[in-house]
Design an enzyme around this catalytic site. Structure first.
Site, short mmCIF file in Angstrom:
data_model
loop_
_atom_site.label_atom_id
_atom_site.label_comp_id
_atom_site.label_asym_id
_atom_site.label_seq_id
_atom_site.Cartn_x
_atom_site.Cartn_y
_atom_site.Cartn_z
N THR A 131 45.71 28.22 32.75
CA THR A 131 47.06 28.40 33.27
C THR A 131 47.87 27.11 33.20
O THR A 131 47.37 26.02 33.47
CB THR A 131 47.00 28.88 34.73
N GLU A 132 49.15 27.27 32.84
CA GLU A 132 50.08 26.15 32.79
C GLU A 132 51.24 26.38 33.74
O GLU A 132 51.47 27.51 34.19
CB GLU A 132 50.60 25.97 31.36
N GLU A 248 33.84 37.22 34.01
CA GLU A 248 34.65 36.59 35.06
C GLU A 248 35.17 37.64 36.04
O GLU A 248 35.13 37.44 37.26
CB GLU A 248 35.82 35.83 34.44
N LEU A 343 41.92 44.90 64.13
CA LEU A 343 41.05 45.25 65.25
C LEU A 343 40.67 44.04 66.09
O LEU A 343 40.17 44.19 67.21
CB LEU A 343 39.79 45.96 64.74
N THR A 371 45.97 39.60 37.02
CA THR A 371 46.54 40.31 38.17
C THR A 371 46.18 41.79 38.15
O THR A 371 45.78 42.34 37.11
CB THR A 371 48.07 40.19 38.17
N GLU A 373 48.19 44.12 38.12
CA GLU A 373 49.09 44.77 37.15
C GLU A 373 48.56 44.63 35.73
O GLU A 373 48.63 45.57 34.93
CB GLU A 373 50.49 44.15 37.27
#
Length: 383
Positions: A131-132, A248, A343, A371, A373
């Site tokens: 990720t960037e 993963e 609870l 994700t 999605e």
């Protein structure tokens, strides 16, 4: 009485012995340190070497490379016990289940023999940098560039949200070796973090996973040997990522189901002990019904997870099956833990209660590893 969890179909006597070891280690070395690690935003570096000494690192890496010679089932046992101990700080799932396997599958023989024994001992900690700052799930759009220069690659760029980023000694970095080739221009290169030009940014301040050293990484003319390219040619990175992502996502499902079961156990104990209106909270119909729903969600999730683990052990788990496991279990754990926290009443919102930390920790499960999605998009392509 705690939640009754049926023994997994893939379990064996050997695996249950490993479970005892893993449970002891997690209860002794992980559980007592949660608040301190959360304040420090990282675990102790010595944790990795302690885990290596007792044989909990590189469990599914062949013995010839210093690993435990086990299977994914051995990894799953460790990840379950880590989740049940209430720990979310130690990035062992990334080190053991992801980075070590990129090296095992795609590194040269020489590099495997150099790096993997250090992964098994804890001398090296692994991270993977995809990720960037400007890209999330869209890996084709990464900007980090690697340019071939003789017998080396020169890497420039930045990565973010990198688990084990602070402690990492080796990072598998997704780079563009051909910026005009889309997915075919992505390659994976292993970078040792003592290489000049590599630097770490801040350890990020997150909603949950407070003790996990999630960091920003920077690459400024980082020069690494061409032999650090994973695979026998450039442009294979996207294929390699697709081959490894099912494992993963299965790891995320393992921790989600174990986390669900742990949350239900905590809530059963709390509601039977806590009094309101002259009787235990558990005796109210709403409490019993909510816990009945939660126990059913956990049991159904466990059944599909066990099926997926069996398929993975036979090398039959496909991209769709892993996406379904990740989607279902992470959506369910978020619902179950939220219901459990309710609870606890006001105490559920206090961070000294494990249920509060679990509630914040599990929210990321619907985001990382793809994700929810994206999981639906993957599944829909096969319909």
């Amino acid at each position: 009485m705690p939640l009754q969890i049926q023994k997994s179909s893939w379990s064996t006597t050997e695996l249950e012995d490993l479970r005892d070891l893993a449970r002891t280690f997690c209860q002794k070395e992980l559980a007592p340190n949660q608040e301190r690690w959360a304040a420090d935003k990282k675990v102790d570096r010595e944790l990795w070497t302690k885990a290596g000494e007792v044989g909990l690192l590189a469990l599914s890496i062949p013995e010839e490379y210093g690993g435990g010679g086990g299977t994914f089932a051995h990894e799953a046992v460790l990840y379950e016990e880590q989740a049940r101990s209430g720990d979310s700080a130690w990035g062992v799932t990334v080190h053991n289940g992801i980075v070590a396997h990129y090296l095992l599958e795609y590194a040269t023989e020489e590099k495997k023999r150099e790096w993997l024994p250090k992964f098994a001992s804890g001398e090296m900690v692994g991270a993977v940098a995809m990720t960037e700052p400007g890209t999330g799930s869209d890996l084709q759009s990464i900007k980090t560039r690697a340019v071939r220069d003789g017998d080396h690659y020169v890497i420039n760029g930045a990565k973010t949200f990198i688990t084990n980023g602070f402690h990492a000694d080796l990072v598998v970095v997704a780079v563009k070796t051909d910026p005009d080739a889309g997915a075919q221009g992505v390659s994976l290169i292993a970078v040792e973090t003592d290489t000049p030009g590599f630097s770490r940014g801040r350890v990020l301040d997150k909603i949950g996973l407070k003790g996990q050293d999630t960091a920003e990484l920077n690459f400024d003319d980082v020069r690494v040997p061409a032999a650090n390219l994973l695979g026998d040619q450039e442009g294979l990175g996207f294929i390699q990522l697709m081959q490894q992502l099912p494992q993963e996502r299965l790891i995320i499902a393992v921790t989600a189901v174990a986390g669900m079961e742990a949350a239900i156990d905590q809530t059963i104990a709390y509601t039977k002990d806590r009094q309101a209106f002259g009787r235990p909270i558990y005796n109210f119909q709403n409490t019993k019904f909510k816990l009945a729903e939660a126990a059913t969600e956990a049991a159904v999730s466990r059944a599909y997870l066990d099926q997926c683990i069996e398929r993975h052990l036979r090398k039959e788990l496909d991209v769709q099956g892993a996406a379904m496991a990740k989607l279902w279990t992470t959506e369910r754990v978020n619902k179950v833990v939220d219901d459990c926290l309710q609870l606890f009443g006001g105490y559920g919102y206090m961070t000294e209660y494990p249920i509060a930390r679990a509630w914040a920790d599990i929210r990321i499960s619907r985001i990382f590893g793809g994700t929810s999605e994206i999981m639906k998009e993957i599944i829909s392509r096969t319909l």
